[in-house]
Design an enzyme around this catalytic site. Structure first.
Site, short mmCIF file in Angstrom:
data_model
loop_
_atom_site.label_atom_id
_atom_site.label_comp_id
_atom_site.label_asym_id
_atom_site.label_seq_id
_atom_site.Cartn_x
_atom_site.Cartn_y
_atom_site.Cartn_z
N GLU A 128 46.12 36.71 34.88
CA GLU A 128 47.05 37.64 34.25
C GLU A 128 47.74 38.45 35.34
OE1 GLU A 128 45.47 40.11 30.98
OE2 GLU A 128 46.71 41.75 31.75
N GLU B 157 38.86 41.56 31.59
CA GLU B 157 38.92 42.69 32.53
C GLU B 157 37.77 43.67 32.31
OE1 GLU B 157 42.76 44.55 32.16
OE2 GLU B 157 43.76 43.02 33.37
#
Ligand code: MG
Length: 321
Positions: free
Chosen positions: A243, A156
């Site tokens: 995710e 991320e």
């Protein structure tokens, strides 16, 4: 059907659970075709499972035993080894220890014939380029011939530019991987906690087998993020939900049933693979295990949190809110 044939098939069926042939044998190496991820047969493949937590903080689950249980009891077809890269503690401070944890999960996934994401779990990977290149070079050397393996080279990114920061990082890591593995799927995170897939779609990476990460937390994210994802798909890139969470974006809060239902519709419509956060007994909503549970497999329903129970039913039975 002739009785003898029926009997033979029934007999084989009895033992199919103990044979290693599973989702990877069935579908082969994954590759991007248009805005879909397809198997070696050319049809779209969507697999699902749960992600491990940051390796440095939940390393006890980085075992063959845990992965065996998740395959056997949760019917996962995808797992995710989250190599923890963090300024305080993790891969850079204890490289051999964390490497071995990831390797244990990857080897367990291969033994169980399920797909595995090798996730560089970092929020500032552009600052750690040389370490990422070294890590993925070794991974590609070891696992480049295994159809199970998917490289997830940046979990991320935060509030950074796709074109000026994330893409240049990704191109260098991909170049290193491709020296040893010309063909396995690579997934690249996108800015703003892997929510700006539209930015990646507007300036995609020049490699035939790259997809982009879409992350969501159902308690926080909804229509706006789905609109960006739809836009990216319409621009022709493939996405993978490497995710997601049933709760809020901070990993805590109540299970957002209505929003999860909307996301599961979106995932089904767009044939997306997904891995839920996380194999953990941390005292927070996203953990699948209650805080007092210390076993690493063989969990009873009472050992699981509300999110854990929900995810197990979703993966086992396809039960949706
Ligand atoms: Mg390969």
């Amino acid at each position: 059907m002739k009785p003898l044939l029926a009997l033979t098939l029934g007999f084989l069926g009895l033992f199919s659970a103990t044979l290693s042939a599973g989702v990877v044998t069935e579908n082969g190496r994954l590759r991007v075709e248009g805005n879909r991820i397809v198997g070696s047969h050319g049809d779209p493949v969507a697999v699902a499972g749960v992600s491990h937590f940051w390796s440095q903080w939940m390393g006890q689950y980085y075992t063959r035993e845990t992965v065996d249980w998740l395959v056997e009891d949760w019917n996962i077809t995808l797992t995710r080894a989250a190599l923890g890269v963090h300024p305080d503690e993790g891969y850079q401070q204890s490289p051999q220890r964390e490497f071995k944890k990831v390797q244990a999960v990857v080897d367990a996934a291969i033994a169980n014939d399920v797909y595995v994401l090798i996730d560089w779990h970092d929020h500032h990977a552009e600052n750690n380029l040389s370490d990422a290149i070294a890590f993925f070079t070794v991974m590609a050397q070891i696992y480049g011939d295994q159809p199970h393996v998917i490289y997830e080279i940046y979990n991320e990114p935060l509030k950074v530019s796709w074109s000026k920061v994330v893409k240049p990082y990704a191109e260098k890591v991909i170049e290193a991987i491709r020296k040893h593995d010309p063909d396995n799927l690579i997934v690249v995170g996108t800015p703003y906690w892997s929510q700006r897939v539209d930015e990646a779609a507007a300036d995609p990476i020049d490699d035939p087998n790259v997809a982009y990460s879409l992350h969501f937390y159902a308690g926080t994210h909804g229509d706006d993020l789905r609109a960006r994802a739809t836009q990216a798909l319409e621009m022709g890139v493939a996405l993978m939900v490497t995710e997601w969470g049933t709760v809020n974006a901070n990993g805590d809060g109540d299970l957002a049933y209505d929003s999860v239902a909307e996301w599961m519709d979106f995932i089904a419509t767009n044939q997306l693979s997904h891995a839920a956060w996380a194999v953990s007994n941390k005292n927070e909503g996203a953990a699948i295990l209650k805080p007092h549970v210390t076993t690493i497999s063989g969990w009873t329903e009472d050992d699981l949190t509300e999110s854990g129970l929900f995810l197990r039913n979703l993966l086992r039975e396809g039960v949706r809110p």
